[in-house]
Design a protein around this motif. Structure first.
Motif, PDB file in Angstrom:
ATOM      1  N   SER A 188       0.838  -1.206   0.000  1.00  0.00           N
ATOM      2  CA  SER A 188       0.000   0.000   0.000  1.00  0.00           C
ATOM      3  C   SER A 188       0.866   1.246   0.000  1.00  0.00           C
ATOM      4  CB  SER A 188      -0.920  -0.005   1.223  1.00  0.00           C
ATOM      5  OG  SER A 188      -1.915  -0.999   1.104  1.00  0.00           O
ATOM      6  N   TRP A 189       1.942   1.221   0.781  1.00  0.00           N
ATOM      7  CA  TRP A 189       2.860   2.369   0.823  1.00  0.00           C
ATOM      8  C   TRP A 189       3.459   2.614  -0.552  1.00  0.00           C
ATOM      9  CZ3 TRP A 189       8.031   3.023  -0.288  1.00  0.00           C
ATOM     10  CH2 TRP A 189       8.599   4.220   0.129  1.00  0.00           C
ATOM     11  N   VAL A 190       3.897   1.562  -1.231  1.00  0.00           N
ATOM     12  CA  VAL A 190       4.501   1.698  -2.553  1.00  0.00           C
ATOM     13  C   VAL A 190       3.498   2.244  -3.562  1.00  0.00           C
ATOM     14  CG1 VAL A 190       5.420   0.406  -4.530  1.00  0.00           C
ATOM     15  CG2 VAL A 190       6.249  -0.063  -2.237  1.00  0.00           C
ATOM     16  N   PHE A 191       2.333   1.634  -3.638  1.00  0.00           N
ATOM     17  CA  PHE A 191       1.341   2.043  -4.638  1.00  0.00           C
ATOM     18  C   PHE A 191       0.853   3.466  -4.389  1.00  0.00           C
ATOM     19  CE2 PHE A 191       0.238  -2.715  -4.859  1.00  0.00           C
ATOM     20  CZ  PHE A 191       1.210  -2.918  -5.824  1.00  0.00           C
ATOM     21  N   ARG A 192       0.657   3.811  -3.119  1.00  0.00           N
ATOM     22  CA  ARG A 192       0.167   5.157  -2.785  1.00  0.00           C
ATOM     23  C   ARG A 192       1.189   6.219  -3.189  1.00  0.00           C
ATOM     24  NH1 ARG A 192      -1.217   3.871   1.764  1.00  0.00           N
ATOM     25  NH2 ARG A 192       0.614   4.461   2.973  1.00  0.00           N
ATOM     26  N   ASN A 193       2.462   5.993  -2.906  1.00  0.00           N
ATOM     27  CA  ASN A 193       3.489   6.977  -3.246  1.00  0.00           C
ATOM     28  C   ASN A 193       3.789   6.999  -4.740  1.00  0.00           C
ATOM     29  OD1 ASN A 193       4.815   8.348  -0.722  1.00  0.00           O
ATOM     30  ND2 ASN A 193       4.404   6.238  -0.099  1.00  0.00           N
ATOM     31  N   TRP A 194       3.741   5.840  -5.386  1.00  0.00           N
ATOM     32  CA  TRP A 194       3.944   5.821  -6.839  1.00  0.00           C
ATOM     33  C   TRP A 194       2.822   6.578  -7.535  1.00  0.00           C
ATOM     34  CZ3 TRP A 194       1.324   3.764 -11.111  1.00  0.00           C
ATOM     35  CH2 TRP A 194       2.060   3.717 -12.300  1.00  0.00           C
ATOM     36  N   LEU A 195       1.612   6.404  -7.045  1.00  0.00           N
ATOM     37  CA  LEU A 195       0.474   7.134  -7.601  1.00  0.00           C
ATOM     38  C   LEU A 195       0.660   8.632  -7.425  1.00  0.00           C
ATOM     39  CD1 LEU A 195      -2.319   6.938  -8.920  1.00  0.00           C
ATOM     40  CD2 LEU A 195      -3.303   6.722  -6.633  1.00  0.00           C
ATOM     41  N   SER A 196       1.199   9.042  -6.286  1.00  0.00           N
ATOM     42  CA  SER A 196       1.476  10.459  -6.049  1.00  0.00           C
ATOM     43  C   SER A 196       2.504  10.985  -7.039  1.00  0.00           C
ATOM     44  CB  SER A 196       1.974  10.650  -4.610  1.00  0.00           C
ATOM     45  OG  SER A 196       2.340  11.987  -4.382  1.00  0.00           O
ATOM     46  N   ALA A 197       3.503  10.166  -7.372  1.00  0.00           N
ATOM     47  CA  ALA A 197       4.539  10.589  -8.315  1.00  0.00           C
ATOM     48  C   ALA A 197       4.001  10.701  -9.732  1.00  0.00           C
ATOM     49  CB  ALA A 197       5.708   9.604  -8.278  1.00  0.00           C
ATOM     50  N   MET A 198       3.144   9.762 -10.136  1.00  0.00           N
ATOM     51  CA  MET A 198       2.679   9.711 -11.517  1.00  0.00           C
ATOM     52  C   MET A 198       1.476  10.603 -11.764  1.00  0.00           C
ATOM     53  SD  MET A 198       5.046   7.777 -12.352  1.00  0.00           S
ATOM     54  CE  MET A 198       4.894   7.183 -14.026  1.00  0.00           C
ATOM     55  N   GLY A 199       0.677  10.868 -10.747  1.00  0.00           N
ATOM     56  CA  GLY A 199      -0.455  11.770 -10.907  1.00  0.00           C
ATOM     57  C   GLY A 199      -1.665  11.161 -11.583  1.00  0.00           C
ATOM     58  N   ARG A 200      -1.664   9.855 -11.791  1.00  0.00           N
ATOM     59  CA  ARG A 200      -2.812   9.203 -12.410  1.00  0.00           C
ATOM     60  C   ARG A 200      -2.790   7.720 -12.060  1.00  0.00           C
ATOM     61  NH1 ARG A 200      -2.363   7.981 -18.745  1.00  0.00           N
ATOM     62  NH2 ARG A 200      -3.992   6.540 -18.066  1.00  0.00           N
ATOM     63  N   SER A 201      -3.983   7.142 -12.020  1.00  0.00           N
ATOM     64  CA  SER A 201      -4.089   5.706 -11.810  1.00  0.00           C
ATOM     65  C   SER A 201      -4.001   5.007 -13.155  1.00  0.00           C
ATOM     66  CB  SER A 201      -5.416   5.353 -11.138  1.00  0.00           C
ATOM     67  OG  SER A 201      -5.492   5.878  -9.839  1.00  0.00           O
ATOM     68  N   PRO A 202      -3.358   3.850 -13.217  1.00  0.00           N
ATOM     69  CA  PRO A 202      -3.332   3.113 -14.485  1.00  0.00           C
ATOM     70  C   PRO A 202      -4.707   2.550 -14.822  1.00  0.00           C
ATOM     71  CG  PRO A 202      -2.313   1.818 -12.738  1.00  0.00           C
ATOM     72  CD  PRO A 202      -2.589   3.176 -12.162  1.00  0.00           C
ATOM     73  N   VAL A 203      -4.941   2.358 -16.098  1.00  0.00           N
ATOM     74  CA  VAL A 203      -6.174   1.698 -16.529  1.00  0.00           C
ATOM     75  C   VAL A 203      -6.164   0.246 -16.078  1.00  0.00           C
ATOM     76  CG1 VAL A 203      -7.519   0.966 -18.530  1.00  0.00           C
ATOM     77  CG2 VAL A 203      -6.441   3.227 -18.498  1.00  0.00           C
ATOM     78  N   SER A 204      -5.000  -0.374 -16.155  1.00  0.00           N
ATOM     79  CA  SER A 204      -4.860  -1.770 -15.775  1.00  0.00           C
ATOM     80  C   SER A 204      -3.479  -2.015 -15.198  1.00  0.00           C
ATOM     81  CB  SER A 204      -5.096  -2.684 -16.985  1.00  0.00           C
ATOM     82  OG  SER A 204      -4.267  -2.296 -18.062  1.00  0.00           O
ATOM     83  N   ILE A 205      -3.381  -3.024 -14.349  1.00  0.00           N
ATOM     84  CA  ILE A 205      -2.106  -3.397 -13.742  1.00  0.00           C
ATOM     85  C   ILE A 205      -2.011  -4.911 -13.690  1.00  0.00           C
ATOM     86  CG2 ILE A 205      -3.040  -3.266 -11.385  1.00  0.00           C
ATOM     87  CD1 ILE A 205      -0.247  -2.299 -10.500  1.00  0.00           C
ATOM     88  N   LEU A 206      -0.841  -5.423 -14.013  1.00  0.00           N
ATOM     89  CA  LEU A 206      -0.589  -6.859 -13.967  1.00  0.00           C
ATOM     90  C   LEU A 206       0.421  -7.161 -12.873  1.00  0.00           C
ATOM     91  CD1 LEU A 206      -0.793  -6.385 -17.452  1.00  0.00           C
ATOM     92  CD2 LEU A 206      -0.988  -8.837 -17.078  1.00  0.00           C
ATOM     93  N   THR A 207       0.151  -8.204 -12.099  1.00  0.00           N
ATOM     94  CA  THR A 207       1.051  -8.627 -11.036  1.00  0.00           C
ATOM     95  C   THR A 207       1.062 -10.154 -10.988  1.00  0.00           C
ATOM     96  OG1 THR A 207      -0.606  -8.773  -9.263  1.00  0.00           O
ATOM     97  CG2 THR A 207       0.329  -6.591  -9.716  1.00  0.00           C
ATOM     98  N   ASP A 208       1.844 -10.702 -10.040  1.00  0.00           N
ATOM     99  CA  ASP A 208       1.715 -12.130  -9.789  1.00  0.00           C
ATOM    100  C   ASP A 208       0.504 -12.350  -8.894  1.00  0.00           C
ATOM    101  OD1 ASP A 208       2.475 -11.492  -7.197  1.00  0.00           O
ATOM    102  OD2 ASP A 208       4.543 -12.148  -7.456  1.00  0.00           O
ATOM    103  N   GLN A 209       0.371 -13.549  -8.338  1.00  0.00           N
ATOM    104  CA  GLN A 209      -0.837 -13.882  -7.578  1.00  0.00           C
ATOM    105  C   GLN A 209      -0.711 -13.591  -6.089  1.00  0.00           C
ATOM    106  OE1 GLN A 209      -0.985 -17.919  -9.708  1.00  0.00           O
ATOM    107  NE2 GLN A 209      -3.091 -17.649  -9.049  1.00  0.00           N
ATOM    108  N   ASP A 210       0.216 -12.740  -5.701  1.00  0.00           N
ATOM    109  CA  ASP A 210       0.413 -12.439  -4.286  1.00  0.00           C
ATOM    110  C   ASP A 210      -0.867 -11.838  -3.677  1.00  0.00           C
ATOM    111  OD1 ASP A 210       2.917 -11.867  -2.237  1.00  0.00           O
ATOM    112  OD2 ASP A 210       1.264 -10.449  -2.001  1.00  0.00           O
ATOM    113  N   LYS A 211      -1.342 -12.463  -2.601  1.00  0.00           N
ATOM    114  CA  LYS A 211      -2.605 -12.035  -2.005  1.00  0.00           C
ATOM    115  C   LYS A 211      -2.486 -10.662  -1.359  1.00  0.00           C
ATOM    116  CE  LYS A 211      -4.311 -16.727  -1.146  1.00  0.00           C
ATOM    117  NZ  LYS A 211      -4.755 -17.712  -0.121  1.00  0.00           N
ATOM    118  N   SER A 212      -1.347 -10.376  -0.726  1.00  0.00           N
ATOM    119  CA  SER A 212      -1.163  -9.068  -0.098  1.00  0.00           C
ATOM    120  C   SER A 212      -1.161  -7.960  -1.141  1.00  0.00           C
ATOM    121  CB  SER A 212       0.145  -9.040   0.697  1.00  0.00           C
ATOM    122  OG  SER A 212       0.116  -9.969   1.752  1.00  0.00           O
TER     123      SER A 212
END
Length: 539
Positions: free
Chosen positions: A99-123
């Protein structure tokens, strides 16, 4: 390495001083140890407007001496090339960390991605649901399929390869109904109805099955080849003994490599525009607008469209009329929709769409089917690449009286090459060879001088001076004091062990977990290739 954490913070602080738009954030724990670290280059932030719409976030790397999971944000530029949109080092792989990473990355980029791909990590999945509320989350197929040998090879034995082929056929069904019907038939025929892995996959099918994902834009990032190549690419820059500051420097080199590839592709588009293969205005307009790599993908679909026949609202291949694709055309807006939803998924028209457009009298491709993110435009990395060339030339060619002559010659050639002012391929190749020879000659003649320069550079940013400068950095001290009292130092992180991975290793890519590939000899999905195919052993 003593002072490693302080050194990497100083390195990021220096980047921010050179360019205030360089973004970095970090946290320290109650013991004053570095906990999380995130940084985003200015060019990545600029790229966000067009190219941060689709993001792959991967943490399958642990290439540093502290065993900290390394996360990298990967996007796709207008040349269909992978670009790096940020990086992070984490203490652990928990919901608060992600959550810390995504929240700060979003602050840097100024927009949410349309889509995001990750592995199956539940957290990671839980954190994305909180931080990216408007983003479509999908699981990368590469991370799923690479587990199949471990899950099913032993249970299915000699039937495993046939199962893999059947799985790929199910995977490419166009509609949800067709997918679920084919899935049931496949699972029933191989006796996997009660398998826990199969049950879990089906419950999460809207995160990985293309039939559920095609209404969303993914720019081809869901392909297994993309993720596999990123893994191999990053592994070439970092190792498990890499210190923090070396890690950031290694990522900079990886970033510059991707940036240079983008600049070269932009220059090549101007010098060597692709040829048209048809006489249609549809193809001509696409050639003028799209980058060469995207145009080639479109052109391939356009050429294949000649093999299809229109019958009312349906399109079918002349040699396979039993399979039909439903299309819907609006004459008022020239909108074309196809059941395969290739345009929604990749923003590149499928082979069925051009056939339908021409059938309905649309002879020029509407602008809506030439998205800006795939169109030709100046590279955002040009200035960075030029500055990098100048800096490297100043360092390597600083050789006294002979150095100035070499410097001028080197800069003349590199500037000529970077500006893409040479029209013939042979001349560009000759420039490349000249530059390589100059560098090899200079380095062989001045190895001692270069070592002295590098040593001097390192001494000017040594750990002792870093400690002093950081202790006097009021911003850093205020930040630390506000959280944990008066802290004048940031200690190195401890060596950590993350869930699900052996200490000090990336995910295993041995033969037992290797992704099946299409063998060119027997034309089957398998772990072998045409070089060692069993079908060649005829004796």
């Amino acid at each position: 390495m003593r002072g490693d954490a302080m050194e990497v913070i100083k390195a990021l602080k220096d980047n921010a001083e050179k360019d205030p738009k360089f973004f970095s954030e970090f946290t320290v724990d109650e013991d004053g140890r570095l906990e999380h670290l995130l940084w985003v280059h200015i060019q990545a932030r600029v790229a966000a407007r067009l190219f941060a719409d689709v993001v792959l976030f991967d943490t399958t790397y642990k290439m540093n001496m502290y065993e900290m999971p390394f996360g990298v944000f990967v996007g796709v530029n207008n040349h269909d090339q992978s670009i790096l949109l940020g990086a992070c080092l984490l203490r652990n792989e928990t919901i608060p960390s992600f959550s810390w990473v995504f929240r700060n990355w979003l602050s840097a980029m100024g927009r949410s991605p349309v889509s995001i791909l990750t592995d199956q990590d539940k957290s990671m999945k839980e954190a994305i649901e909180v931080e990216f509320t408007e983003t479509k989350h999908a699981f990368c197929m590469w991370h799923i399929i690479r587990k199949f040998p471990h899950w099913f090879a032993g249970k299915l034995s000699s039937r495993y390869q046939d199962f893999i082929e059947g799985f790929y056929l199910v995977l490419h069904q166009d509609t949800i109904q067709a997918f679920e019907e084919s899935w049931s038939e496949l699972i029933e025929s191989y006796g996997l109805k009660d398998d826990t892995h199969i049950s879990d996959l089906f419950l999460l099918r809207d995160y990985w099955a293309p039939a559920f994902l095609r209404p969303y834009f993914f720019a081809g990032l869901s392909t297994t080849q993309r993720s596999e190549s990123i893994n191999a690419f990053m592994n070439g820059y970092m190792g498990k003994q890499t210190s923090l500051v070396e890690f950031v420097e290694a990522f900079d080199r990886a970033f510059d490599s991707r940036a240079y590839a983008s600049v070269k592709a932009t220059g090549a588009d101007k010098l060597f525009p692709p040829r048209t293969l048809t006489s249609t205005r549809i193809e001509k307009k696409a050639q003028e607008k799209l980058t060469a790599s995207i145009f080639n993908l479109f052109q391939h679909q356009l050429v294949l469209s000649n093999e299809y026949i229109v019958e009312g609202s349906y399109i079918f291949h002349y040699d396979a009329s039993d399979r039909r694709w439903f299309t819907r055309f609006s004459g008022d807006t020239n909108d074309i929709w196809c059941i395969c939803q290739e345009f929604q998924f990749k923003r590149i028209l499928c082979r069925h769409a051009p056939k339908a457009l021409i059938h309905h009298g649309v002879m020029e491709l509407p602008d809506k089917y030439l998205p800006e993110r795939w169109c030709q435009q100046p590279s955002i990395f040009t200035q960075r690449c030029f500055n990098k060339q100048v800096a490297e030339a100043n360092l390597v060619l600083n050789l006294g009286s002979e150095g100035e002559l070499w410097r001028k010659t080197f800069m003349s050639k590199t500037t000529c090459l970077a500006s893409a002012s040479v029209a013939k391929l042979e001349q560009r190749q000759q420039l490349d060879q000249d530059i390589k020879r100059m560098m090899e000659y200079t380095l062989s003649k001045s190895a001692t001088t270069l070592d002295e320069i590098v040593t001097k550079e390192k001494q000017t940013v040594g750990v002792s001076s870093l400690d002093t400068s950081l202790r006097n950095n009021s911003v850093l001290i205020d930040k630390a004091e506000s959280q944990f009292g008066k802290i004048l130092d940031i200690d190195n992180p401890p060596v950590v062990v993350t869930k699900g991975r052996p200490k000090g290793k990336r995910l295993n890519t041995s033969t037992s977990e290797r992704q099946p590939r299409l063998c060119g000899a027997c034309n089957k999905m398998s772990l072998h290739d045409s070089r060692n195919c069993p079908s060649k052993n005829t004796s």
